[in-house]
Design a protein around this motif. Structure first.
Motif, PDB file in Angstrom:
ATOM      1  N   UNK A  67      12.391 -60.401  64.435  1.00 24.73           N
ATOM      2  CA  UNK A  67      13.851 -60.319  64.367  1.00 24.73           C
ATOM      3  C   UNK A  67      14.398 -61.178  63.237  1.00 24.73           C
ATOM      4  N   UNK A  68      13.842 -62.383  63.082  1.00 26.58           N
ATOM      5  CA  UNK A  68      14.296 -63.280  62.013  1.00 26.58           C
ATOM      6  C   UNK A  68      14.068 -62.650  60.640  1.00 26.58           C
ATOM      7  N   UNK A  69      12.905 -62.070  60.430  1.00 27.95           N
ATOM      8  CA  UNK A  69      12.597 -61.442  59.145  1.00 27.95           C
ATOM      9  C   UNK A  69      13.487 -60.227  58.901  1.00 27.95           C
ATOM     10  N   UNK A  70      13.754 -59.471  59.970  1.00 28.66           N
ATOM     11  CA  UNK A  70      14.604 -58.294  59.828  1.00 28.66           C
ATOM     12  C   UNK A  70      16.027 -58.684  59.436  1.00 28.66           C
ATOM     13  N   UNK A  71      16.531 -59.785  59.993  1.00 30.67           N
ATOM     14  CA  UNK A  71      17.870 -60.254  59.653  1.00 30.67           C
ATOM     15  C   UNK A  71      17.946 -60.692  58.193  1.00 30.67           C
ATOM     16  N   UNK A  72      16.938 -61.404  57.735  1.00 26.22           N
ATOM     17  CA  UNK A  72      16.914 -61.845  56.338  1.00 26.22           C
ATOM     18  C   UNK A  72      16.878 -60.642  55.403  1.00 26.22           C
ATOM     19  N   UNK A  73      16.172 -59.582  55.835  1.00 28.50           N
ATOM     20  CA  UNK A  73      16.029 -58.390  54.992  1.00 28.50           C
ATOM     21  C   UNK A  73      17.337 -57.631  54.808  1.00 28.50           C
ATOM     22  N   UNK A  74      18.366 -57.951  55.590  1.00 30.30           N
ATOM     23  CA  UNK A  74      19.632 -57.233  55.474  1.00 30.30           C
ATOM     24  C   UNK A  74      20.362 -57.515  54.163  1.00 30.30           C
TER      25      UNK A  74
END
Length: 217
Positions: A23-30
């Protein structure tokens, strides 16, 4: 965006990161700006409702980032992630600055294209009495517990931040903070506590003869 992010992650069951890490990586990828976050969510089809902890675009996006995630709650600074193996204890995931800025603007309805369509049920809007089914029973006020760790000074400060994000004057005085805390307590709990609270708490003024007790964060 989410599919693009996941397509670059090739993992075996042994080295698959925990759901909160995904989830943390997905948020950064935004993206690195609020507008970039909005554009990525729009492209990926993640809409939602303003001022909701689990049905805003970020909540829907995080929930879809990993099949192991069973629930989310988006706050001002972090999103809490539940899985089947957390035994009811969520894992906090810090929100990147760009995502936090996006949420403030989205709650102020500055990204109308990301607000869910009217045919979906918005939990913040009461149903039309002429078409609604039997309404859900009210759950507030709740019986006041002997000690509720959720009712913290941090909760009041978070509500104050939400008010400021919607254009209201910021909560800066102790009198305003105490008044907001009393209002929250009155909404959440029945007037008479179930039992007295005995713990190291912060006491704020309330009605004559009544003390509101709030655990220090």
């Amino acid at each position: 965006m989410l599919a693009h992010f996941l397509s670059h992650v090739t993992l075996t069951p042994e080295d698959t990161p925990a759901p909160d890490v995904i989830a943390e990586r997905a948020l950064v990828a935004l993206g690195e700006t609020a507008d970039a976050v909005a554009a990525a969510l729009t492209a990926a089809g993640f809409a939602g409702f303003p001022i909701t902890a689990d049905r805003c675009p970020i909540g829907n996006y995080v929930r879809a980032s990993d099949v192991r995630i069973t629930g989310v709650s988006v706050g001002l600074d972090a999103v809490r992630v539940w899985t089947a193996t957390t035994h009811g204890i969520p894992a906090p995931v810090a929100l990147p600055d760009a995502v936090r800025t996006f949420l403030g603007r989205f709650d102020a309805r500055r990204y109308p294209d990301l607000i869910a369509s009217p045919d979906e049920t918005d939990p913040a809007v009461p149903p039309d009495p002429g078409t609604a089914e039997t309404p859900a029973p009210a759950v507030y006020p709740m019986p006041a517990p002997a000690d509720d760790a959720r009712f913290t000074l941090g909760l009041t400060l978070d509500v104050g931040k939400v008010l400021a994000a919607h254009g209201y004057p910021p909560i800066e005085s102790g009198t305003d903070l105490a008044g907001l805390q009393q209002a929250l307590f009155g909404f959440l709990y029945s007037p008479i506590p179930a039992a007295p609270v005995a713990s190291p708490l912060l006491t704020l003024p309330a009605d004559p003869g009544v003390s509101i007790l709030v655990r220090r964060r």
